[in-house]
Design a protein around this motif. Structure first.
Motif, short mmCIF file in Angstrom:
data_model
loop_
_atom_site.label_atom_id
_atom_site.label_comp_id
_atom_site.label_asym_id
_atom_site.label_seq_id
_atom_site.Cartn_x
_atom_site.Cartn_y
_atom_site.Cartn_z
N MET A 1 14.91 10.98 22.39
CA MET A 1 15.24 10.81 20.97
C MET A 1 14.78 9.44 20.47
N VAL A 2 14.85 8.42 21.32
CA VAL A 2 14.33 7.11 20.94
C VAL A 2 12.82 7.19 20.72
N ASP A 3 12.14 7.90 21.63
CA ASP A 3 10.69 8.09 21.46
C ASP A 3 10.36 8.82 20.16
N ALA A 4 11.27 9.70 19.75
CA ALA A 4 11.07 10.45 18.50
C ALA A 4 11.47 9.64 17.28
N GLN A 5 11.83 8.36 17.48
CA GLN A 5 12.25 7.46 16.40
C GLN A 5 13.47 7.98 15.67
N ALA A 6 14.42 8.54 16.45
CA ALA A 6 15.68 9.04 15.92
C ALA A 6 16.83 8.37 16.67
N PRO A 7 17.05 7.06 16.45
CA PRO A 7 18.10 6.36 17.22
C PRO A 7 19.49 6.90 16.96
N ASP B 1 0.86 -1.18 0.00
CA ASP B 1 0.00 0.00 0.00
C ASP B 1 0.90 1.23 0.00
N PRO B 2 1.28 1.75 -1.17
CA PRO B 2 2.21 2.89 -1.22
C PRO B 2 1.71 4.10 -0.45
N GLU B 3 0.41 4.35 -0.47
CA GLU B 3 -0.13 5.52 0.22
C GLU B 3 0.03 5.38 1.73
N ALA B 4 -0.23 4.17 2.25
CA ALA B 4 -0.04 3.95 3.69
C ALA B 4 1.44 4.08 4.05
N ALA B 5 2.32 3.58 3.19
CA ALA B 5 3.75 3.70 3.45
C ALA B 5 4.18 5.16 3.47
N ARG B 6 3.62 5.97 2.56
CA ARG B 6 3.95 7.39 2.53
C ARG B 6 3.50 8.09 3.80
N ARG B 7 2.30 7.74 4.28
CA ARG B 7 1.80 8.37 5.52
C ARG B 7 2.66 7.98 6.72
N ARG B 8 3.07 6.72 6.78
CA ARG B 8 3.94 6.29 7.89
C ARG B 8 5.26 7.04 7.85
N ARG C 1 4.71 10.56 9.14
CA ARG C 1 4.54 10.61 10.60
C ARG C 1 5.88 10.45 11.30
N ARG C 2 6.70 9.54 10.80
CA ARG C 2 8.00 9.36 11.44
C ARG C 2 8.86 10.60 11.25
N ALA C 3 8.86 11.18 10.06
CA ALA C 3 9.65 12.39 9.83
C ALA C 3 9.21 13.51 10.77
N ALA C 4 7.91 13.62 11.01
CA ALA C 4 7.43 14.65 11.93
C ALA C 4 7.92 14.40 13.35
N ARG C 5 7.95 13.14 13.77
CA ARG C 5 8.46 12.83 15.12
C ARG C 5 9.95 13.13 15.21
N VAL C 6 10.71 12.77 14.17
CA VAL C 6 12.14 13.07 14.18
C VAL C 6 12.38 14.57 14.24
N THR C 7 11.58 15.34 13.49
CA THR C 7 11.72 16.80 13.51
C THR C 7 11.45 17.36 14.90
N ALA C 8 10.42 16.85 15.58
CA ALA C 8 10.14 17.30 16.95
C ALA C 8 11.30 16.95 17.87
N GLY C 9 11.89 15.75 17.69
CA GLY C 9 13.03 15.38 18.52
C GLY C 9 14.24 16.24 18.25
N ALA C 10 14.50 16.58 16.98
CA ALA C 10 15.64 17.43 16.65
C ALA C 10 15.46 18.83 17.23
N GLU C 11 14.25 19.35 17.20
CA GLU C 11 14.00 20.68 17.76
C GLU C 11 14.19 20.67 19.27
N GLU C 12 13.75 19.60 19.94
CA GLU C 12 13.96 19.52 21.39
C GLU C 12 15.44 19.40 21.72
N LEU C 13 16.18 18.62 20.93
CA LEU C 13 17.61 18.47 21.18
C LEU C 13 18.33 19.79 20.98
#
Length: 445
Positions: A182-188, A130-137, A140-152
């Protein structure tokens, strides 16, 4: 060349051993005595070995993987029986004859292995269900990583504002709490860098200087991620890998005869990472193969240092990246095993500098030093140009001592060729060649 490829040497087999105990136990099983029904054909070697149980252990090995299966209870890979069978195959063609038909149990393992390999290849070549579902996932992960980078970024600013000297008084708990965020933000990748920062305060002389340097690199990675859409595509791919997103193959497959230069394991208690450096005789490319093992299990990939294997490697995307994925089979072949062309220390430093331009977060870069001599300096051991010039300090401390002694014995005071990793802390030697026998690769780790 037969379907089994070239039989290995005993040294190449023993280089696969995951530890010294397995090496000793495998050596004891490298004779015909405990084995029955041994043979080789269709790319695998098999045999039954008498053990402590009522029934003999059934062992089958695919030397081109390499991969193995054994009914023994050992959790190491390859186990002592697989090592013993390969040693017997390497030493005695009459004890393990080629051209035989695999027994049912070996044929079933071979069929299952080929089915898994073909399935993985189809999955890698295909598109998501499902390419559309993969794109949404991915979004979402990119948004979490961005939030983690801003907090760091905020935490790094607080650290610098409060003064680096105070970092040694806060203890490790604050760093670990930040790494967990950062782990919670999916940025190992960011989490790993934070843990490295936390290990620096109080770690020795000039630790504030090293902490400032590492904070600057972490800040640079944060800002690069936040501006990834404006970066050149190769650098953006490198940034994604450095923050912890999966590295993916993206280049054209390269077929070559690859010399296995070096291999070693590292671990953090949760994951064991196995690294193999390969050099293509025709392409002149250096490639890094990675394999992982979790929960105390050894990584699956095992290649004998010094062997020459024929097959395809697919490089990953990203500027400065040398990682590649192996094809379905890497078949051992006969052929020249000369070391990569090397140069003086200055050329190695230039190569590392060029790599840093494409990947500022690079810890080290693979280089080959030609005509260097190990020597004791005031600050420790080093490799110096035999014809005069520059020198590189050796890294590793006590962990590398056995390799250092092997290097000294190989050199005998004369020039040698050495392959290793050049980084900002110095040079880590991984393998070496004597001028008297440049076809023999001597592992140093």
């Amino acid at each position: 060349m037969n379907a089994m490829g070239v039989r290995w040497t005993a040294e190449q087999v023993l280089a696969l051993a995951p530890d010294e105990a397995s090496r000793r136990a495998g050596s004891r099983l490298g004779a015909a005595g405990p084995w029955s029904g041994a043979g080789g054909g269709e790319g695998v070697v098999w045999g039954q070995c008498e053990g402590s149980g009522r029934a003999p252990y059934r062992t089958v090995v695919d030397p081109a993987g390499p991969a193995c299966s054994c009914t023994c209870p050992s959790r190491t890979s390859p186990c002592e029986h697989a090592l013993g069978l390969l040693l017997l195959w390497a030493a005695d063609a009459s004890a393990v004859p080629d051209g035989a038909e695999p027994p049912d149990w070996a044929a079933r393992w071979l069929a299952a292995r080929r089915a898994r390999t073909e399935g993985a290849a189809r999955k890698a070549e295909g598109t998501p269900a499902d390419p559309e579902a993969a794109r949404r996932r991915a979004e979402r992960r990119a948004a979490r990583v961005t939030a983690g980078a801003e907090e760091l970024e905020r935490r790094l600013a607080d650290l610098v504002r409060g003064g680096l000297a105070a970092a040694g008084q806060r203890g490790y708990g604050l760093w670990e709490e930040t790494a967990a965020r950062m782990v919670d933000a999916q940025a190992p990748g960011l989490a790993a860098r934070v843990r490295e920062l936390g290990a620096l305060p109080g770690s020795g002389p000039d630790w504030p200087v090293r902490l400032l340097e590492e904070c600057a690199l972490t800040h640079l990675l944060d800002r690069a991620w936040l501006a990834a859409d404006r970066l050149p595509a190769p650098l953006a791919a490198t940034v994604r890998t450095r923050v912890g997103l999966p590295s993916v193959p993206g280049g054209a497959a390269v077929r070559d005869r690859w010399l296995v230069l070096a291999g070693y394991d590292t671990g953090d208690g949760r994951l064991t990472t196995r690294r193999f450096w390969l050099y293509g005789a025709e392409s002149g490319r250096t490639a890094l193969l990675l394999s992982f093992g979790a929960a105390g299990r050894a990584p699956a990939l095992a290649l004998p240092v010094g062997a020459v294997v024929d097959g395809e490697l697919t490089p990953h995307t990203g500027s400065g990246q040398l990682r590649a994925d192996p094809g379905a089979r890497l078949l051992p072949v006969a052929g020249p095993a000369a070391p990569p062309p090397g140069g003086p220390v200055g050329a190695a430093l230039d190569a590392y500098g060029r790599a840093l331009r494409e990947d500022p977060w690079l810890d080290s870069w693979p280089v080959t030093l030609a005509r260097v001599v190990p020597a004791r300096a005031e600050y420790g051991w080093q490799l110096a140009d035999a014809d005069g010039g520059e020198a590189l300090p050796l890294t590793g401390g006590d962990r590398s001592r056995p390799g250092l002694w092997r290097l000294l014995a190989l050199s005998g005071g004369g020039p040698v060729t050495v392959f290793g990793e050049c980084g900002h802390r110095g040079f880590t030697p991984l393998s070496a060649w004597s001028p008297d026998d440049p076809s023999e690769t001597v592992p140093l780790l």
